[in-house]
Design a protein around this motif. Structure first.
Motif, PDB file in Angstrom:
ATOM      1  N   TYR A 297       4.759  11.609   4.161  1.00  0.00           N
ATOM      2  CA  TYR A 297       3.764  11.243   5.170  1.00  0.00           C
ATOM      3  C   TYR A 297       2.374  11.213   4.533  1.00  0.00           C
ATOM      4  N   VAL A 298       1.630  10.150   4.815  1.00  0.00           N
ATOM      5  CA  VAL A 298       0.277  10.029   4.270  1.00  0.00           C
ATOM      6  C   VAL A 298      -0.694   9.878   5.441  1.00  0.00           C
ATOM      7  N   ASN A 299      -1.717  10.742   5.444  1.00  0.00           N
ATOM      8  CA  ASN A 299      -2.719  10.735   6.514  1.00  0.00           C
ATOM      9  C   ASN A 299      -3.773   9.681   6.183  1.00  0.00           C
ATOM     10  N   MET A 300      -3.664   8.514   6.822  1.00  0.00           N
ATOM     11  CA  MET A 300      -4.567   7.391   6.519  1.00  0.00           C
ATOM     12  C   MET A 300      -5.920   7.540   7.216  1.00  0.00           C
ATOM     13  N   PHE A 301      -6.113   8.653   7.973  1.00  0.00           N
ATOM     14  CA  PHE A 301      -7.458   8.972   8.461  1.00  0.00           C
ATOM     15  C   PHE A 301      -8.308   9.433   7.272  1.00  0.00           C
ATOM     16  N   GLU A 302      -7.630   9.929   6.211  1.00  0.00           N
ATOM     17  CA  GLU A 302      -8.345  10.481   5.055  1.00  0.00           C
ATOM     18  C   GLU A 302      -8.066   9.739   3.749  1.00  0.00           C
ATOM     19  N   GLU A 303      -6.855   9.190   3.610  1.00  0.00           N
ATOM     20  CA  GLU A 303      -6.490   8.530   2.346  1.00  0.00           C
ATOM     21  C   GLU A 303      -6.690   7.027   2.480  1.00  0.00           C
ATOM     22  N   ASN A 304      -6.792   6.365   1.339  1.00  0.00           N
ATOM     23  CA  ASN A 304      -7.052   4.936   1.365  1.00  0.00           C
ATOM     24  C   ASN A 304      -6.089   4.224   0.411  1.00  0.00           C
ATOM     25  N   LEU A 305      -4.902   3.860   0.924  1.00  0.00           N
ATOM     26  CA  LEU A 305      -3.941   3.121   0.094  1.00  0.00           C
ATOM     27  C   LEU A 305      -4.107   1.637   0.387  1.00  0.00           C
ATOM     28  N   LYS A 306      -4.076   0.829  -0.652  1.00  0.00           N
ATOM     29  CA  LYS A 306      -4.284  -0.624  -0.446  1.00  0.00           C
ATOM     30  C   LYS A 306      -3.041  -1.265   0.164  1.00  0.00           C
ATOM     31  N   GLU A 307      -3.262  -2.175   1.118  1.00  0.00           N
ATOM     32  CA  GLU A 307      -2.165  -2.855   1.818  1.00  0.00           C
ATOM     33  C   GLU A 307      -1.142  -3.445   0.827  1.00  0.00           C
TER      34      GLU A 307
ATOM     35  N   ILE B 138       8.994  11.675  -5.658  1.00  0.00           N
ATOM     36  CA  ILE B 138       9.199  12.948  -4.948  1.00  0.00           C
ATOM     37  C   ILE B 138      10.649  13.031  -4.456  1.00  0.00           C
ATOM     38  N   GLY B 139      11.157  11.878  -4.041  1.00  0.00           N
ATOM     39  CA  GLY B 139      12.517  11.844  -3.466  1.00  0.00           C
ATOM     40  C   GLY B 139      12.420  11.852  -1.949  1.00  0.00           C
ATOM     41  N   SER B 140      12.814  10.739  -1.305  1.00  0.00           N
ATOM     42  CA  SER B 140      12.730  10.676   0.167  1.00  0.00           C
ATOM     43  C   SER B 140      13.480   9.447   0.669  1.00  0.00           C
ATOM     44  N   ASP B 141      13.611   9.376   2.005  1.00  0.00           N
ATOM     45  CA  ASP B 141      14.200   8.183   2.628  1.00  0.00           C
ATOM     46  C   ASP B 141      13.165   7.075   2.772  1.00  0.00           C
ATOM     47  N   GLY B 142      11.911   7.357   2.428  1.00  0.00           N
ATOM     48  CA  GLY B 142      10.860   6.350   2.530  1.00  0.00           C
ATOM     49  C   GLY B 142       9.496   7.002   2.705  1.00  0.00           C
ATOM     50  N   MET B 143       8.531   6.198   3.178  1.00  0.00           N
ATOM     51  CA  MET B 143       7.151   6.692   3.338  1.00  0.00           C
ATOM     52  C   MET B 143       6.647   6.322   4.734  1.00  0.00           C
ATOM     53  N   ILE B 144       5.925   7.239   5.349  1.00  0.00           N
ATOM     54  CA  ILE B 144       5.371   6.971   6.683  1.00  0.00           C
ATOM     55  C   ILE B 144       3.864   7.204   6.659  1.00  0.00           C
ATOM     56  N   LEU B 145       3.117   6.206   7.162  1.00  0.00           N
ATOM     57  CA  LEU B 145       1.660   6.322   7.217  1.00  0.00           C
ATOM     58  C   LEU B 145       1.242   6.728   8.630  1.00  0.00           C
ATOM     59  N   ILE B 146       0.328   7.696   8.711  1.00  0.00           N
ATOM     60  CA  ILE B 146      -0.244   8.115   9.994  1.00  0.00           C
ATOM     61  C   ILE B 146      -1.654   7.528  10.030  1.00  0.00           C
ATOM     62  N   CYS B 147      -1.847   6.523  10.891  1.00  0.00           N
ATOM     63  CA  CYS B 147      -3.070   5.704  10.821  1.00  0.00           C
ATOM     64  C   CYS B 147      -3.868   5.810  12.117  1.00  0.00           C
ATOM     65  N   PRO B 148      -5.182   5.499  12.058  1.00  0.00           N
ATOM     66  CA  PRO B 148      -5.956   5.354  13.289  1.00  0.00           C
ATOM     67  C   PRO B 148      -5.386   4.200  14.126  1.00  0.00           C
ATOM     68  N   SER B 149      -5.580   4.264  15.447  1.00  0.00           N
ATOM     69  CA  SER B 149      -5.077   3.202  16.332  1.00  0.00           C
ATOM     70  C   SER B 149      -6.159   2.792  17.318  1.00  0.00           C
ATOM     71  N   ASP B 150      -6.191   1.515  17.668  1.00  0.00           N
ATOM     72  CA  ASP B 150      -7.142   1.033  18.690  1.00  0.00           C
ATOM     73  C   ASP B 150      -6.590   1.198  20.093  1.00  0.00           C
ATOM     74  N   VAL B 151      -5.268   1.374  20.200  1.00  0.00           N
ATOM     75  CA  VAL B 151      -4.647   1.353  21.533  1.00  0.00           C
ATOM     76  C   VAL B 151      -3.916   2.653  21.887  1.00  0.00           C
ATOM     77  N   ALA B 152      -3.812   3.575  20.932  1.00  0.00           N
ATOM     78  CA  ALA B 152      -3.131   4.855  21.186  1.00  0.00           C
ATOM     79  C   ALA B 152      -3.889   5.937  20.419  1.00  0.00           C
ATOM     80  N   ASP B 153      -3.357   7.160  20.381  1.00  0.00           N
ATOM     81  CA  ASP B 153      -4.067   8.242  19.677  1.00  0.00           C
ATOM     82  C   ASP B 153      -3.893   8.136  18.159  1.00  0.00           C
ATOM     83  N   VAL B 154      -2.684   7.762  17.718  1.00  0.00           N
ATOM     84  CA  VAL B 154      -2.423   7.512  16.299  1.00  0.00           C
ATOM     85  C   VAL B 154      -1.425   6.359  16.194  1.00  0.00           C
TER      86      VAL B 154
END
Ligand SMILES: N[C@@H](CCC[C@H](N)C(=O)O)C(=O)O
Length: 283
Positions: free
Chosen positions: A18-28, A45-61
């Motif tokens: 999980y990457v907190n995109m409120f603080e990190e800046n990964l390029k699209e 690291i080893g995982s089933d994938g990656m999930i970004l937690i991003c700001p939202s215009d229509v919800a809380d995250v």
């Protein structure tokens, strides 16, 4: 040196970086290759994938999900519960009741606390879609998608469901003999599914219980799939095996989820979310 902070979390063993995109800046343009890189068990690291937690215009995250082959998915049930835990514990939201945007819809999350930490999360996953063209499954339109696939001289029947992402649910007699690693990848890439598909094998038990294994689109065998558990439960209610408004316990390889298809149309999922570790990833 390029680096970013991450948190590894799991929902019933279905684990993502999980990457907190409120603080990190990964390029699209780098997201797909970063997902492949972090997921590698030998060099990442080893995982089933990656999930970004991003700001939202229509919800809380907002949640964005990448499978471990770098493909982007539109929804992830286990991911939603982990995003909800992360958002509450990192004060991205203040209330225990909030909204998460996904690529497919906006869902409501309720976090349940134990000593100030989130232990369980309930998500209102919205309404399932059975219409063939919307799942999508190619071929003649059906309101309730059912079909068969020929594999090794045998016809295998499935029910198609979208929970924001596509699923093919196969009922089997004995879950221990489900053709998970043979029929699973064959169906994932079958021409019937223009966007490929997540493949579930399920065994229906008495008293509202289902045994479940999954071959996920873009990730292969995982310990659990939240949207898949919802798809399996609603498919079996639609088949008349269980009833609406009654919780169904889905036994996944990583543990249990409780799924309820309510008579107002929405599907509710309740289960755990766990933080494993945090760190810095060097690109
Ligand atoms: N593990 C997930 C689903 C992740 C995305 C899926 N592989 C897809 O490509 O649709 C879940 O818990 O729902």
């Amino acid at each position: 040196m390029n680096s970013f902070r991450y948190t590894k979390m799991h929902g019933l063993g279905n684990n993502y970086i999980y990457v907190n995109m409120f603080e990190e800046n990964l390029k699209e343009e780098d997201l797909s290759s970063i997902a492949i890189s972090v997921s590698n068990i030998h060099t990442g690291i080893g995982s089933d994938g990656m999930i970004l937690i991003c700001p939202s215009d229509v919800a809380d995250v907002k949640m964005r999900v990448f499978n471990n082959d770098g493909s982007e998915a539109k929804n992830c049930g286990n991911g939603l519960r982990c995003v909800a835990k992360y958002a509450f514990e990192h004060a991205l939201v203040k209330d225990t009741n909030f909204k998460i945007e996904t690529i497919s819809n906006i869902v409501k999350a309720i976090v349940h606390l134990e000593n100030d930490a989130v232990s369980l999360v309930t998500i209102n996953m919205g309404e399932p879609i059975f219409q063939r063209s919307l799942i999508p499954i190619s071929g003649e339109e059906q309101e309730f998608a059912k079909d068969q696939i020929l594999f090794e001289d045998e016809l295998h029947s499935f029910i198609g469901v979208s929970m924001g992402n596509p699923h093919a649910v196969f009922e089997v007699r004995d879950i221990k003999n489900a053709p998970l690693t043979t029929l699973g990848p064959y169906v994932e890439k079958h021409e019937l599914f223009p966007e490929s598909v997540n493949v579930e094998f399920i065994e229906c038990l008495p008293h509202n219980e289902i045994n479940f294994v999954v071959w996920e689109r873009g990730s292969g065998v995982t310990q659990a799939c939240g949207t898949g558990a919802c798809a399996a439960a609603v498919a079996m209610v639609q088949e008349g095996k269980y009833n609406k408004d009654e919780p169904i316990t889905v036994h996944l390889q990583g543990g249990d989820l409780q799924i309820t298809w309510s008579s107002d149309g929405d599907v509710w999922m309740k289960g755990p979310a766990v933080t494993i570790t945090e760190g810095i990833y060097y690109l």
